[in-house]
Enzyme design. Structure first.
Site, PDB file in Angstrom:
ATOM      1  N   PRO A  97      -7.984  -3.820  42.888  1.00  0.00           N
ATOM      2  CA  PRO A  97      -7.710  -4.679  41.896  1.00  0.00           C
ATOM      3  C   PRO A  97      -7.670  -6.273  42.127  1.00  0.00           C
ATOM      4  CG  PRO A  97      -5.894  -3.619  42.266  1.00  0.00           C
ATOM      5  CD  PRO A  97      -6.684  -3.455  43.137  1.00  0.00           C
ATOM      6  N   GLY A 101      -3.350 -10.005  45.264  1.00  0.00           N
ATOM      7  CA  GLY A 101      -2.743 -10.302  46.619  1.00  0.00           C
ATOM      8  C   GLY A 101      -3.374  -8.984  47.521  1.00  0.00           C
ATOM      9  N   LEU A 102      -4.294  -8.400  47.046  1.00  0.00           N
ATOM     10  CA  LEU A 102      -4.961  -7.203  47.941  1.00  0.00           C
ATOM     11  C   LEU A 102      -6.330  -7.603  48.696  1.00  0.00           C
ATOM     12  CD1 LEU A 102      -3.960  -4.064  45.717  1.00  0.00           C
ATOM     13  CD2 LEU A 102      -2.774  -5.008  47.635  1.00  0.00           C
ATOM     14  N   GLY A 103      -6.464  -8.939  48.444  1.00  0.00           N
ATOM     15  CA  GLY A 103      -7.830  -9.314  49.288  1.00  0.00           C
ATOM     16  C   GLY A 103      -9.137  -8.875  48.676  1.00  0.00           C
ATOM     17  N   SER A 104      -9.216  -8.655  47.294  1.00  0.00           N
ATOM     18  CA  SER A 104     -10.410  -8.236  46.711  1.00  0.00           C
ATOM     19  C   SER A 104     -11.520  -8.866  47.037  1.00  0.00           C
ATOM     20  CB  SER A 104     -10.282  -7.905  45.430  1.00  0.00           C
ATOM     21  OG  SER A 104      -9.913  -9.242  44.743  1.00  0.00           O
ATOM     22  N   ALA A 107     -12.686  -8.576  50.749  1.00  0.00           N
ATOM     23  CA  ALA A 107     -13.273  -7.290  51.143  1.00  0.00           C
ATOM     24  C   ALA A 107     -14.595  -7.368  50.590  1.00  0.00           C
ATOM     25  CB  ALA A 107     -12.434  -6.296  50.219  1.00  0.00           C
ATOM     26  N   ASP A 153      -6.497 -13.313  55.334  1.00  0.00           N
ATOM     27  CA  ASP A 153      -7.298 -12.107  54.573  1.00  0.00           C
ATOM     28  C   ASP A 153      -8.517 -11.557  55.263  1.00  0.00           C
ATOM     29  OD1 ASP A 153      -5.266 -12.869  53.090  1.00  0.00           O
ATOM     30  OD2 ASP A 153      -6.549 -12.702  51.233  1.00  0.00           O
TER      31      ASP A 153
END
Ligand code: MEV
Length: 314
Positions: A97, A101-104, A107, A153
């Site tokens: 998503p 905060g998940l580093g999309s 990535a 990240d």
């Protein structure tokens, strides 16, 4: 066709303070991932980028200079030593998503750099791109999204291992003595890192002493967190997560939705819980065990979590 992937990430300890030189710890999250494919376009003179999730397709040459996908393609090809006059189609998609905060962003860029590296390696023209090189290339594009990123990240995502990170100084991969479980719960609220980071910067400019004391305390927690993980002291990890969350509240990056999820996780029996990443939205993480994972996940959903992922840190 060449395919490459990159995982998501969460920050266990030290977000925000890491931007000001304190240590932080982040771990990869392999349940979500970005994917990039590179294919030769026979007879093509240029590069086509396809962003599958938004069903957009455009020519690299026509993209604006601050387009993040364009930036990572151009810098990776420059590094490899080939130009952009290639007949190539690069397609990207992601299950991470965005702005949670998940580093999309990091990535997606990592998957592209890896796929291009592998593509030209398969053609025999270059050596593989190392994780160090990929991390550096992605860091440059992160500046487009984030302004003043610490670099954590791109590092954790390129290396796909738990990392202890100090901005501009060191990156260490460390070992996890006893693997543990994290429940990651999404508020559903997008929170661009750039905005949260600049909000903290303005507050720090107004009250430097107060903020630097808090950043120091967060840095100490990150140090202690690393030791606890290396020694397998899982309960201590949980207590430190709670303490880190309290300090993040003090710097103003929590929100009612994040508080609701942190509270629900603790009531469900989590050993500790905190917001993770830039805050003001995005995700919380909660330390759970095999025994508490279902109960905590249920409590998080009841408290409004849009998505709950349980990941193992190894
Ligand atoms: C974002 O994942 C973490 C922050 O500390 C920003 C950064 O380190 O660049 C909030």
């Amino acid at each position: 066709m060449t395919v490459a992937y990159a995982p998501g990430k969460v920050i266990l300890f030290g977000e925000h303070a890491v931007v000001y030189g304190q240590p932080a710890i982040a771990v990869p999250v392999t349940q979500v991932k970005a994917k990039a494919t590179v294919e030769i376009d026979p007879g093509g003179q240029g590069i086509t980028i396809i962003a599958e999730d938004t069903e957009q397709s455009y020519f690299l040459e026509q993209a604006s200079p601050d387009d993040a996908l364009r930036a990572i393609v151009v810098s990776t090809l420059e590094h490899i030593g080939v130009g952009t006059k290639q007949g190539l189609t690069i397609a990207v998609s992601s299950t991470i998503p965005m702005a949670r905060g998940l580093g999309s962003g990091a990535a997606v860029s990592t998957a592209i750099a890896r796929a291009l590296g592998n593509h030209f390696q398969n053609l025999g023209s270059v050596h593989p791109l190392s994780s160090y090189v990929i991390s550096d290339l992605v860091y440059e594009t992160e500046k487009i999204h984030h302004g003043t990123p610490s670099g954590i990240d791109n590092t954790v995502i390129a290396f796909e291992k738990p990392v202890y990170f100090v901005k501009d100084q060191k990156m260490e991969i460390f070992s996890v003595k006893s693997p543990f479980l994290l429940a990651i719960a999404d508020t559903g609220i997008a929170s661009p890192t750039k905005i949260a980071v600049s909000h903290v910067r303005r507050a720090w400019e107004r009250e430097r002493e107060k903020y630097e004391e808090i950043f120091d305390e967060i840095g100490t927690i990150a140090e202690m967190g690393r030791q606890a993980i290396e020694q397998g002291e899982i309960e201590t990890v949980g207590q430190l997560m709670n303490e880190n969350h309290r300090l993040l509240q003090l710097i103003g990056v929590s929100s009612p939705e994040l508080e609701g999820l942190v509270e629900a996780a603790r009531q469900g029996g989590a050993l500790g819980a905190k917001l993770s990443g830039a805050g003001r939205g995005g995700n919380i993480i909660a330390l759970v065990t095999q025994e508490t994972r279902s109960r905590v996940s249920m409590m998080l959903r009841l408290a409004g979590a849009k998505e709950v992922i349980v990941t193992e840190v190894v």
